[in-house]
Design a protein around this motif. Structure first.
Motif, PDB file in Angstrom:
ATOM      1  N   ILE A 131       0.878  -1.161  -0.017  1.00 12.51           N
ATOM      2  CA  ILE A 131      -0.001  -0.114   0.008  1.00 12.51           C
ATOM      3  C   ILE A 131       1.043   1.267  -0.066  1.00 12.51           C
ATOM      4  O   ILE A 131       0.695   2.163  -0.659  1.00 12.51           O
ATOM      5  CB  ILE A 131      -1.061  -0.133   1.225  1.00 12.51           C
ATOM      6  N   THR A 132       1.834   1.250   0.681  1.00 16.90           N
ATOM      7  CA  THR A 132       2.984   2.381   0.919  1.00 16.90           C
ATOM      8  C   THR A 132       3.486   2.822  -0.550  1.00 16.90           C
ATOM      9  O   THR A 132       3.594   3.646  -0.981  1.00 16.90           O
ATOM     10  CB  THR A 132       4.271   2.115   1.729  1.00 16.90           C
ATOM     11  N   LEU A 133       3.844   1.521  -1.147  1.00 13.64           N
ATOM     12  CA  LEU A 133       4.772   1.874  -2.658  1.00 13.64           C
ATOM     13  C   LEU A 133       3.510   2.273  -3.630  1.00 13.64           C
ATOM     14  O   LEU A 133       3.852   2.936  -4.454  1.00 13.64           O
ATOM     15  CB  LEU A 133       4.925   0.492  -3.025  1.00 13.64           C
ATOM     16  N   PHE A 134       2.269   1.980  -3.554  1.00 15.87           N
ATOM     17  CA  PHE A 134       1.140   2.367  -4.237  1.00 15.87           C
ATOM     18  C   PHE A 134       0.908   3.891  -4.191  1.00 15.87           C
ATOM     19  O   PHE A 134       0.793   4.183  -5.064  1.00 15.87           O
ATOM     20  CB  PHE A 134      -0.370   1.626  -4.165  1.00 15.87           C
ATOM     21  N   MET A 135       0.787   4.168  -2.852  1.00 17.19           N
ATOM     22  CA  MET A 135       0.436   5.532  -2.509  1.00 17.19           C
ATOM     23  C   MET A 135       1.693   6.242  -2.901  1.00 17.19           C
ATOM     24  O   MET A 135       1.306   7.480  -3.556  1.00 17.19           O
ATOM     25  CB  MET A 135       0.245   5.858  -1.127  1.00 17.19           C
ATOM     26  N   ILE A 136       2.994   5.989  -2.735  1.00 18.74           N
ATOM     27  CA  ILE A 136       3.956   6.784  -3.215  1.00 18.74           C
ATOM     28  C   ILE A 136       3.957   6.968  -4.848  1.00 18.74           C
ATOM     29  O   ILE A 136       4.189   8.029  -5.459  1.00 18.74           O
ATOM     30  CB  ILE A 136       5.213   6.339  -2.754  1.00 18.74           C
TER      31      ILE A 136
END
Length: 73
Positions: free
Chosen positions: A32-37
């Motif tokens: 989720i973090t990679l997606f949001m960034i």
């Protein structure tokens, strides 16, 4: 009496699934973090080396999750 003893042994030998759940949550949070960034930054990752590093970390976490799934099964 023997039946109760066998049930007690079965429960005592059962492996905890907590490490798998923790690793799964870490993997989900990582994704989720990679997606949001990546969604908010057009140049993410900035360099090919950073892309390889992120891919390597992702593969490592996936292997850990898979290994723990096999271990607790």
């Amino acid at each position: 009496m023997l039946h109760a003893f066998v049930n007690l042994l079965a429960v005592a030998e059962e492996k905890s699934k907590t490490p798998f759940y923790i690793a799964g949550c870490v993997f989900g949070a990582w994704a989720i973090t990679l997606f949001m960034i990546g969604r908010t930054n057009e140049t993410f990752p900035a360099t090919p080396a950073a892309a390889r590093a992120l891919g390597g970390v992702s593969v490592l976490i996936a292997l850990i999750c898979g290994g723990l799934a096999v271990y607790v099964a």
